[in-house]
Design an enzyme around this catalytic site. Structure first.
Site: not given
Length: 269
Positions: A98, A250, A222
């Site tokens: 991320s 995610h 995601d």
């Protein structure tokens, strides 16, 4: 083993270092708003296969110091450099999830990939989380602004909502509680300021400077870093491989942890 690394005066970064002895090092950069514990399901497995697993807590998160400033990508990449130099890391794999993926790409550009032999980008918040005139594939900036406002207004509620958005697969309540607690451990101001950075900053200029083998892993479900980001990374980074995770949002490092660990191991070896 856990210890602190000073990256600038009065700012110390917490590092967790699991070294089975002489193994290939992996430096994991966690995503927002968690800390190094995010990679528990890698640290449980990979050291037994001979890998040295190193996790940091980004400034403001986990056990690291919580200065008022320094939450932009350049400073965070400089913090990574401080950790790399303090540990004497060479020929290591840099793995970022991320916003940790965005920081990894900035590190590669700003510090010319110092010490890095391979790069793993995991549901990376790069090249841009949000939509831009030249990049319409991200989230509307207002969606991130809502997260920032919610952080200042009711951070526990924001974290609970974010937990529900983070994963595609169903969670047990104890796991959801554990994941929620990772976010609670962060400083509120750091949580908001890093979110501001991934709303406003991008790493387009860094991608062309990446010249090491790169593995891009991304969940097709995601909702935070949209799958189009992975496609953009794959197009821009030479010598990159894109691997989709069919049953993940995610949180692919947990949702498909066996596949994730196997693919990371195969890539590094």
């Amino acid at each position: 083993m856990g210890y602190y690394v000073r990256v600038e005066p009065n700012v110390n970064i917490y590092v967790e270092d699991v070294d089975p002895g002489g193994g290939k090092p992996i430096l994991f950069l966690h995503g927002w708003p968690a800390n190094h514990k995010l990679f528990e399901y890698q640290f449980n497995v990979l050291p037994a296969k001979g890998f040295r697993c190193i996790g940091w807590d980004m400034r403001g998160f986990g056990k690291s110091d919580r200065p008022w400033t320094g939450y932009h990508y350049d400073r965070l990449a400089d913090d990574v450099r401080g950790v790399v130099e303090a540990l004497g890391l060479q020929d290591f794999t840099l793995a970022g999830h991320s916003v940790g993926g965005a920081i990894a790409t900035r590190y590669m550009g700003r510090h010319h990939g110092y010490g890095v032999s391979k790069l793993a980008l995991i549901a990376a918040a790069a090249p841009s989380v949000t939509q831009r005139p030249v990049f319409p594939h991200g989230l509307p900036a207002e969606e991130v602004s809502k997260l920032i406002r919610a952080t200042y207004a009711d951070r526990p509620q924001m974290l609970q909502d974010f937990t529900n958005l983070f994963f595609f697969q169903n969670l047990t309540q104890p796991f959801a509680d554990w994941f929620f607690q990772l976010g609670v451990e962060a400083a509120g101001h750091a949580t908001a300021k890093v979110a501001t950075s991934f709303r406003d900053e991008s790493t387009f200029a860094d991608l062309g400077k990446i010249n090491v083998p790169t593995l891009i892993m991304h969940g097709i479900h995601d909702k935070i870093c949209l799958p189009q980001l992975a496609l953009a990374l794959h197009r821009a980074i030479r010598n990159s491989k894109l691997l989709w995770f069919q049953y993940s949002g995610h949180g692919l490092f947990w949702e498909e942890r066996n596949k994730f660990n196997e693919e990371l191991e195969k890539f590094i070896n």
